[in-house]
Scaffold this motif. Structure first.
Motif, PDB file in Angstrom:
ATOM      1  N   ALA A  65       0.839  -1.200   0.000  1.00  0.00           N
ATOM      2  CA  ALA A  65       0.000   0.000   0.000  1.00  0.00           C
ATOM      3  C   ALA A  65       0.875   1.251   0.000  1.00  0.00           C
ATOM      4  O   ALA A  65       1.978   1.260   0.530  1.00  0.00           O
ATOM      5  CB  ALA A  65      -0.898   0.012   1.214  1.00  0.00           C
ATOM      6  N   LEU A  66       0.354   2.298  -0.599  1.00  0.00           N
ATOM      7  CA  LEU A  66       0.987   3.612  -0.537  1.00  0.00           C
ATOM      8  C   LEU A  66       0.486   4.317   0.722  1.00  0.00           C
ATOM      9  O   LEU A  66      -0.410   3.808   1.407  1.00  0.00           O
ATOM     10  CB  LEU A  66       0.609   4.407  -1.787  1.00  0.00           C
ATOM     11  CG  LEU A  66       1.120   3.822  -3.097  1.00  0.00           C
ATOM     12  CD1 LEU A  66       0.568   4.619  -4.260  1.00  0.00           C
ATOM     13  CD2 LEU A  66       2.623   3.783  -3.134  1.00  0.00           C
ATOM     14  N   PRO A  67       1.012   5.473   1.076  1.00  0.00           N
ATOM     15  CA  PRO A  67       0.507   6.168   2.267  1.00  0.00           C
ATOM     16  C   PRO A  67      -0.970   6.518   2.197  1.00  0.00           C
ATOM     17  O   PRO A  67      -1.618   6.683   3.215  1.00  0.00           O
ATOM     18  CB  PRO A  67       1.361   7.449   2.324  1.00  0.00           C
ATOM     19  CG  PRO A  67       2.620   7.085   1.617  1.00  0.00           C
ATOM     20  CD  PRO A  67       2.215   6.120   0.548  1.00  0.00           C
ATOM     21  N   THR A  68      -1.523   6.592   0.997  1.00  0.00           N
ATOM     22  CA  THR A  68      -2.949   6.928   0.843  1.00  0.00           C
ATOM     23  C   THR A  68      -3.838   5.701   0.680  1.00  0.00           C
ATOM     24  O   THR A  68      -5.049   5.834   0.657  1.00  0.00           O
ATOM     25  CB  THR A  68      -3.132   7.843  -0.367  1.00  0.00           C
ATOM     26  OG1 THR A  68      -2.634   7.176  -1.525  1.00  0.00           O
ATOM     27  CG2 THR A  68      -2.422   9.151  -0.158  1.00  0.00           C
ATOM     28  N   GLY A  69      -3.275   4.518   0.546  1.00  0.00           N
ATOM     29  CA  GLY A  69      -4.061   3.294   0.377  1.00  0.00           C
ATOM     30  C   GLY A  69      -3.569   2.476  -0.806  1.00  0.00           C
ATOM     31  O   GLY A  69      -2.556   2.789  -1.410  1.00  0.00           O
TER      32      GLY A  69
END
Length: 73
Positions: A65-69
């Motif tokens: 996942a990235l920091p935003t989802g």
């Protein structure tokens, strides 16, 4: 003694590990965990040194996942 340990312990451990991977790969469905944006995870203090500054070098969009989802949600 080391030769016996290599053949009986190390090679047996490799064989058991291969069997474990084979049996786990037979299960086709893998459900990823729900994304929760904890403040102490995925902290980016500076960008990555390659072109895409937000993805890690071995990024897998289905698992990582990235920091935003997740990307495909």
């Amino acid at each position: 003694m080391w030769k016996a340990l290599t053949f009986f312990v190390a090679l047996a451990g490799v064989g058991v590990s291969m069997l474990n991977i084979f049996l786990k790969s037979r299960h086709k469905e893998h459900k990823r965990p729900e994304f929760v944006a904890y403040p102490y995870l995925r902290i980016r203090t500076k960008p990555f040194p390659w072109i895409d500054v937000n993805h890690t070098f071995f990024h897998n969009p289905h698992v990582n996942a990235l920091p935003t989802g997740y990307e495909d949600e």
